[in-house]
Motif scaffolding. Sequence first.
Motif, PDB file in Angstrom:
ATOM      1  N   PHE A 105       0.836  -1.204   0.000  1.00 12.51           N
ATOM      2  CA  PHE A 105       0.000   0.000   0.000  1.00 12.51           C
ATOM      3  C   PHE A 105       0.873   1.257   0.000  1.00 12.51           C
ATOM      4  CE2 PHE A 105      -3.460  -2.671   2.150  1.00 12.51           C
ATOM      5  CZ  PHE A 105      -4.129  -2.858   0.946  1.00 12.51           C
ATOM      6  N   MET A 106       1.962   1.237   0.775  1.00 14.76           N
ATOM      7  CA  MET A 106       2.851   2.399   0.819  1.00 14.76           C
ATOM      8  C   MET A 106       3.553   2.604  -0.516  1.00 14.76           C
ATOM      9  SD  MET A 106       4.468   1.947   4.655  1.00 14.76           S
ATOM     10  CE  MET A 106       5.563   3.354   4.537  1.00 14.76           C
ATOM     11  N   MET A 107       3.923   1.505  -1.170  1.00  9.03           N
ATOM     12  CA  MET A 107       4.600   1.613  -2.465  1.00  9.03           C
ATOM     13  C   MET A 107       3.665   2.147  -3.543  1.00  9.03           C
ATOM     14  SD  MET A 107       6.916  -1.864  -2.464  1.00  9.03           S
ATOM     15  CE  MET A 107       7.585  -1.499  -4.089  1.00  9.03           C
ATOM     16  N   ILE A 108       2.387   1.858  -3.431  1.00  8.08           N
ATOM     17  CA  ILE A 108       1.408   2.376  -4.394  1.00  8.08           C
ATOM     18  C   ILE A 108       1.082   3.833  -4.094  1.00  8.08           C
ATOM     19  CG2 ILE A 108      -0.977   2.173  -5.214  1.00  8.08           C
ATOM     20  CD1 ILE A 108      -0.753  -0.847  -4.731  1.00  8.08           C
ATOM     21  N   LEU A 109       0.920   4.136  -2.802  1.00 10.03           N
ATOM     22  CA  LEU A 109       0.470   5.464  -2.409  1.00 10.03           C
ATOM     23  C   LEU A 109       1.564   6.518  -2.559  1.00 10.03           C
ATOM     24  CD1 LEU A 109      -1.897   7.075  -1.278  1.00 10.03           C
ATOM     25  CD2 LEU A 109      -1.091   6.538   1.034  1.00 10.03           C
ATOM     26  N   ALA A 110       2.831   6.137  -2.311  1.00 11.64           N
ATOM     27  CA  ALA A 110       3.921   7.123  -2.357  1.00 11.64           C
ATOM     28  C   ALA A 110       4.026   7.817  -3.718  1.00 11.64           C
ATOM     29  CB  ALA A 110       5.245   6.466  -1.970  1.00 11.64           C
ATOM     30  N   LEU A 119      -7.837  -4.665   5.212  1.00  9.41           N
ATOM     31  CA  LEU A 119      -8.527  -3.383   5.325  1.00  9.41           C
ATOM     32  C   LEU A 119      -7.834  -2.471   6.330  1.00  9.41           C
ATOM     33  CD1 LEU A 119     -12.252  -4.604   5.286  1.00  9.41           C
ATOM     34  CD2 LEU A 119     -11.027  -3.424   3.452  1.00  9.41           C
ATOM     35  N   GLN A 120      -7.501  -3.033   7.511  1.00 11.82           N
ATOM     36  CA  GLN A 120      -6.855  -2.195   8.507  1.00 11.82           C
ATOM     37  C   GLN A 120      -5.438  -1.828   8.079  1.00 11.82           C
ATOM     38  OE1 GLN A 120      -7.811  -5.337  11.122  1.00 11.82           O
ATOM     39  NE2 GLN A 120      -5.704  -5.649  11.819  1.00 11.82           N
ATOM     40  N   TYR A 121      -4.797  -2.737   7.329  1.00 15.25           N
ATOM     41  CA  TYR A 121      -3.458  -2.433   6.843  1.00 15.25           C
ATOM     42  C   TYR A 121      -3.481  -1.353   5.768  1.00 15.25           C
ATOM     43  CZ  TYR A 121      -0.963  -6.100   9.347  1.00 15.25           C
ATOM     44  OH  TYR A 121      -0.381  -6.853  10.319  1.00 15.25           O
ATOM     45  N   LEU A 122      -4.580  -1.260   5.028  1.00  8.93           N
ATOM     46  CA  LEU A 122      -4.707  -0.205   4.028  1.00  8.93           C
ATOM     47  C   LEU A 122      -4.617   1.164   4.684  1.00  8.93           C
ATOM     48  CD1 LEU A 122      -5.448   0.993   1.252  1.00  8.93           C
ATOM     49  CD2 LEU A 122      -7.853   0.603   1.819  1.00  8.93           C
ATOM     50  N   PHE A 123      -5.388   1.343   5.771  1.00 10.67           N
ATOM     51  CA  PHE A 123      -5.380   2.629   6.471  1.00 10.67           C
ATOM     52  C   PHE A 123      -4.085   2.827   7.248  1.00 10.67           C
ATOM     53  CE2 PHE A 123      -9.943   1.807   5.911  1.00 10.67           C
ATOM     54  CZ  PHE A 123     -10.328   3.006   5.335  1.00 10.67           C
ATOM     55  N   LEU A 124      -3.566   1.725   7.818  1.00 11.31           N
ATOM     56  CA  LEU A 124      -2.354   1.846   8.617  1.00 11.31           C
ATOM     57  C   LEU A 124      -1.138   2.160   7.749  1.00 11.31           C
ATOM     58  CD1 LEU A 124      -1.629   1.602  11.612  1.00 11.31           C
ATOM     59  CD2 LEU A 124      -0.829  -0.697  11.126  1.00 11.31           C
TER      60      LEU A 124
END
Length: 605
Positions: A416-421, A494-499
């Motif tokens: 998620f961090m690699m996509i969001l960054a 789901l929780q990892y998405l937000f975290l």
Amino acid sequence: MNGSKCWEVGTNLKGFYAAQFGDLQRDGGHELNKWEGYLDWRNKPAMRGHHGGMLAASFVLVVEILENLAFLANASNLVLYLSKFMHYSPSSSANIVTNFMGTAFLLALLGGFLADAFFTTYHLYLTSAAIEFMGLLILTAQAYIPSLKPPNCALASSEIPCQKVNSHEASMLFTGLYLVALGVGGIKGSLPPHGAGQIDETTAQGRKQRSSFFNDYVFCLSCGALIAVTFVVWMEDNVGWQWGFGIATATILTSIPNFLLGSPIYRIKIPAGSPITTMFKVLAAAIYNTCKSKNPSNVVMGMGTSPSSDSTETSKAEESNTKLEVPSQTLTEDLKFLNKAIKGKPVNPMLQCTVKQVEDVKVVLKIIPIFMCTVMLNCCLAQLSSFSVQQAATMNTKIGSLKVSPASLPVFPVIFMMILAPTYNHAIVPLARKVTKTDMGITHLQRIGTGLALSIIAMAVAALVEIKRKRAAVESGMLNSADSLPISFLWLALQYLFLGSADLFTLAGMMEFFFTEAPTSMRSLATSLSWASLAMGYYFSSVLISIVNNITSTFRHTPWLSGSNLNHYQLERFYWLMCILSSLNFFHYLFWANRYKYRTTNSAD
């Protein structure tokens, strides 16, 4: 004796760099083309157009992938090695790993201090990488040579007890681990400020590049973590731990020549002496002058023994020069108590303070409340990284015909961090810049606040997912069963998405905020606060669990978080408690963030 030697060495280093800088000041031939306060790797003047820039910073980003891979390759799976091969109990293994991780991140403060005060970020990285390499080499040798660790045994067998680790084996293990922790601390304290220091922040384009650098840094950190928790963990579980340690050792060794490749174009900040000494000097002077002003006799004596006119004129001249160099550097009304540090004759010449030093200390004191507000987010990260793995172990971990190990759950926030960054860098920030018509688009404090808000949502989602998991256990009659529940572990994503999103916003925002706002003389130390927040979050999580268990055991026969069956835990209540605490922390953060005034973006330090 050792302390005086260290101080002498530090003073000599500082004098050496000061002498080099003095030579640069006297050389007026190409003064406009020099980076003031910077040298190259050969201690020659750093030149504009040749040293620094995004190309130099890109070497740091590549090195961060290798460095984080080497660190997390073993840290993410270390508890299994300690329990299965070194024969520590599960609770002892967990404590060893927690202490190791916390110490590594706390030592980043030491690394940042040394980079600011005595060494350079360039030399400190090379030294720290060599120390981490030695630690990993020791761990690799112990994992490879059977005589250096306890003999293998069946942990489940009660007939043949496993041989406990002896003192020599334990000494070798902890020597390797804490050499790694020391090396990691030095790297975390020197590498980010070294990369950010390559960028010219006096231009609008430079400030945009600096913001992008910290986003790219978190992206590269995630790339290293992804390889570590997938490929290297698989090697450790299926081929052998000596291969896992060996890969980490080779990786950190490879990072050194990669870092050195950028040497011809690095610009290296000259150490400015101990920032801690400056802080204590300003505080001591302010306290002394406050006490003196309350004693009339001291006031009269102070007037009678005022400094000579020459000294007074010199002091005024220095203050005038400071104001000429930094037009915005005047005494502010914030923390007015510290303004007394430059009033009156100091009891000792060492307590003589300048306006700049007083204002620098004010900045540091004002960013501390922001730093403290980020600890709660990292406490949430620690809880989810431990309990979520245990939750996944009770759920259906199959994706089609592929069975996924619960230990691979950290892949979700990393992805998620690699996509969001890059999405944040190339879509969200440009849009925000158009809307706000500012260089930043989204301010540092807004980014940190967004991360804290997302952590609240993450804990609420975690509580709802746990309720759903326990309901599945009850409805299937498997509350006391050790078999997998009829619910997919993908619900935990789901929780990892937000975290993961919260971690990206807060970590990148913190690093840039501390680097930008702190005085240049203590930027490495200030940037290290991001890692110290992570360490304090891990430590606080252990304390919080103990407090919750002690309180709940007083009113109930069994604590919320105790026992061998996770289905009997009151984990959802604990997550709701974390959600409430995170909400209170968020409002506490808003109180300080709304009162914070940014430093002038293009002011010289």
